[in-house]
Design a protein around this motif. Structure first.
Motif, PDB file in Angstrom:
ATOM      1  N   GLU A 126      92.639  41.000  15.986  1.00 44.54           N
ATOM      2  CA  GLU A 126      92.692  42.456  16.837  1.00 44.54           C
ATOM      3  C   GLU A 126      94.084  43.020  16.830  1.00 44.54           C
ATOM      4  O   GLU A 126      94.869  42.158  17.672  1.00 44.54           O
ATOM      5  CB  GLU A 126      91.951  42.317  18.117  1.00 44.54           C
ATOM      6  N   ALA A 167      97.423  44.875  18.014  1.00 37.73           N
ATOM      7  CA  ALA A 167      97.880  45.561  19.414  1.00 37.73           C
ATOM      8  C   ALA A 167      98.924  46.487  19.219  1.00 37.73           C
ATOM      9  O   ALA A 167      99.843  46.715  19.923  1.00 37.73           O
ATOM     10  CB  ALA A 167      98.551  44.159  20.279  1.00 37.73           C
ATOM     11  N   HIS A 179     100.276  50.299  18.875  1.00 40.19           N
ATOM     12  CA  HIS A 179     100.226  51.765  19.118  1.00 40.19           C
ATOM     13  C   HIS A 179     101.348  52.583  18.556  1.00 40.19           C
ATOM     14  O   HIS A 179     102.306  52.171  18.824  1.00 40.19           O
ATOM     15  CB  HIS A 179     100.153  51.818  20.739  1.00 40.19           C
ATOM     16  N   ALA A 227     100.145  45.170  14.002  1.00 41.50           N
ATOM     17  CA  ALA A 227      99.152  45.215  13.090  1.00 41.50           C
ATOM     18  C   ALA A 227      99.082  44.212  12.088  1.00 41.50           C
ATOM     19  O   ALA A 227      97.876  44.107  11.336  1.00 41.50           O
ATOM     20  CB  ALA A 227      98.636  46.663  12.815  1.00 41.50           C
ATOM     21  N   TYR A 238      97.284  53.285   7.708  1.00 41.77           N
ATOM     22  CA  TYR A 238      98.335  53.450   8.837  1.00 41.77           C
ATOM     23  C   TYR A 238      99.159  54.391   8.184  1.00 41.77           C
ATOM     24  O   TYR A 238      99.721  55.424   9.094  1.00 41.77           O
ATOM     25  CB  TYR A 238      98.851  52.315   9.121  1.00 41.77           C
ATOM     26  N   GLU A 297      90.641  49.744  12.458  1.00 40.31           N
ATOM     27  CA  GLU A 297      91.336  49.527  13.413  1.00 40.31           C
ATOM     28  C   GLU A 297      91.864  50.617  14.102  1.00 40.31           C
ATOM     29  O   GLU A 297      91.972  50.589  15.405  1.00 40.31           O
ATOM     30  CB  GLU A 297      92.477  48.507  12.845  1.00 40.31           C
ATOM     31  N   LEU A 298      92.209  51.462  13.328  1.00 45.36           N
ATOM     32  CA  LEU A 298      92.955  52.890  14.121  1.00 45.36           C
ATOM     33  C   LEU A 298      91.892  53.304  15.002  1.00 45.36           C
ATOM     34  O   LEU A 298      92.075  54.022  15.853  1.00 45.36           O
ATOM     35  CB  LEU A 298      93.684  53.743  13.178  1.00 45.36           C
ATOM     36  N   ASN A 343      88.921  52.143  16.243  1.00 44.31           N
ATOM     37  CA  ASN A 343      88.504  51.272  17.403  1.00 44.31           C
ATOM     38  C   ASN A 343      89.575  51.392  18.425  1.00 44.31           C
ATOM     39  O   ASN A 343      89.434  51.019  19.548  1.00 44.31           O
ATOM     40  CB  ASN A 343      88.328  49.719  16.731  1.00 44.31           C
ATOM     41  N   ALA A 344      90.886  51.644  17.965  1.00 43.74           N
ATOM     42  CA  ALA A 344      91.957  51.546  19.045  1.00 43.74           C
ATOM     43  C   ALA A 344      92.046  53.083  19.707  1.00 43.74           C
ATOM     44  O   ALA A 344      92.824  53.342  20.701  1.00 43.74           O
ATOM     45  CB  ALA A 344      93.417  51.109  18.462  1.00 43.74           C
ATOM     46  N   ILE A 364      93.059  55.645  18.136  1.00 43.67           N
ATOM     47  CA  ILE A 364      94.332  56.386  17.585  1.00 43.67           C
ATOM     48  C   ILE A 364      93.597  57.682  16.693  1.00 43.67           C
ATOM     49  O   ILE A 364      94.384  58.823  16.515  1.00 43.67           O
ATOM     50  CB  ILE A 364      95.070  55.441  16.858  1.00 43.67           C
TER      51      ILE A 364
END
Ligand SMILES: Cc1ncc(COP(=O)(O)O)c(C=O)c1O
Ligand SMILES: [Zn+2]
Length: 367
Positions: free
Chosen positions: A34, A36, A38, A55, A204, A237-238, A240-241, A243
């Protein structure tokens, strides 16, 4: 950042990430990790793919094996009365986007203290893994088809890797590598999940370059799926975060002469069928039996995407059209752009479409 491996066949979790490239049951591994990350952490960081450090599943900065790669330009290019945004991944240090995967995989392998690895490839992944092995000081054997592009073979040897030219098909090359993998660590870009956590940086970078917004659609090659699966991981991932707000649709492109995934998609199969492979100019996506084929199909389906087959006779004209605009790309990349052109005909006027130049034109046999 705890990292573990999970088997996509038997479901077992493997805590030790050190020396396994597949599960003892023979299944494919995915990483459980996972990030972290940002965007507010980015201020002052260099413009390369390691700017997404939180990431990337490498523990110690000391082990990072990097040429400062990534953050390639995202350029708007017109196709008819519409335009798409294209990542210029032909500009990577070894001449293809594979460096995204290699920088993360070789950093991980350096972390494990390995001294020797092997890889098999249609050419570009071999060039890339050989370059990063040279930088890491890790010995490297590369298995390639005997008829791969001479420029790629020369590049692999120049980096100091041991080249094994295998006669027969790309699948025969993979079989030879699997046999050798009984003795040497297999740093495969198809099997090894760390590679996909490098290719995910495509997602990303695209989102950052669009102002932390997801595109509506990404049009990507679907050979062994390192970009399709990597992009799926990165966008997920983006999302889920929190972003980005939505997943883009993932559209995969194959050559009609070697199209196992688009055949499965078109026939609505839940497995990848055996196909008869015909010769194609797009050697980089000519994977008749991709080991992660089902995973690729799932990424396309889950995002509401689709598969496009490109007719062989459209590849060279796409290469020439782009060269006339000043973009010099591999024929495999031209096949993807031929698929993009097919997609753009039906894309919405306001649809934000992103695609990629995957490899440099200097790699071509002849055009
Ligand atoms: C230039 C080029 N484009 C695309 C691909 C296919 O990529 P993927 O494995 O992500 O489907 C390759 C793979 O070798 C390649 O060399
Ligand atoms: Zn297993």
């Amino acid at each position: 950042m705890p990292v573990s491996l999970t088997c996509t066949s038997c479901g077992k979790n493997q805590k030790d990430t050190t020396l396994y490239w597949r599960c003892p049951c023979g299944g494919l591994f995915d990483l459980v990790f996972e990030p972290a990350f940002h965007p507010k952490k980015l201020a002052g960081r260099q413009h390369n793919l390691w700017r997404y450090r939180e990431a990337l599943p490498v523990k110690n900065n000391r082990n990072i094996v990097s040429f400062g790669e990534g953050f390639t330009p995202l350029l708007e290019i017109g196709f008819g009365d519409k335009s798409a945004w294209i990542k210029q991944d032909q500009l990577f240090p070894s001449g293809s986007y594979k460096d995204r995967g290699s920088t993360v995989l070789l950093s991980h392998l350096k972390e494990t203290g390995l001294e020797k690895i092997l890889e098999d490839s249609s050419g570009n992944a071999g060039c890339s893994i050989a370059a990063y092995s040279a930088l890491a000081g890790i010995g490297c054997d590369v298995y390639v088809p005997a008829n791969a592009s001479p420029s790629k073979l020369a590049q692999i040897e120049a980096y100091g890797a041991r080249l094994h030219r295998i006669s027969g098909s790309r699948e025969d090359v993979a079989a030879a590598a699997l046999r050798a993998a009984e003795k040497t660590y297999y740093a495969s870009h198809c099997w090894n999940p760390y590679f996909f956590h490098g290719t995910k940086t495509f997602a990303y970078e695209v989102c950052e370059q669009l102002g932390w917004k997801a595109p509506d659609t990404v049009v990507l090659p679907a050979g062994n799926g390192t970009l399709v699966i990597g992009a799926y991981i990165g966008f997920s991932e983006l999302k889920n975060a929190g972003i980005i707000r939505k997943m883009p649709r993932i559209v995969g492109v194959q050559a009609r002469n070697c199209n196992p995934i688009s055949t499965a998609w078109r026939k609505d199969l839940d497995y990848i069928p055996a196909i008869i492979k015909k010769p194609t100019l797009s050697e980089g996506i000519a994977a008749a039996a991709p080991v992660r084929g089902k995973q690729i199909l799932d990424c396309i389906r889950k995002t509401g995407g689709e598969m496009i087959d490109v007719p062989e006779q459209t590849i060279l004209p796409a290469f020439r059209e782009l060269a006339k605009k000043g973009y010099f790309i591999e024929l495999t990349s031209a096949a993807i752009i031929s698929g993009l052109k097919i997609y753009m005909r039906k894309a919405g006027k306001k649809e934000l479409v992103v695609s990629i130049f995957t490899g440099h034109g200097l790699k071509n046999r002849s055009t």
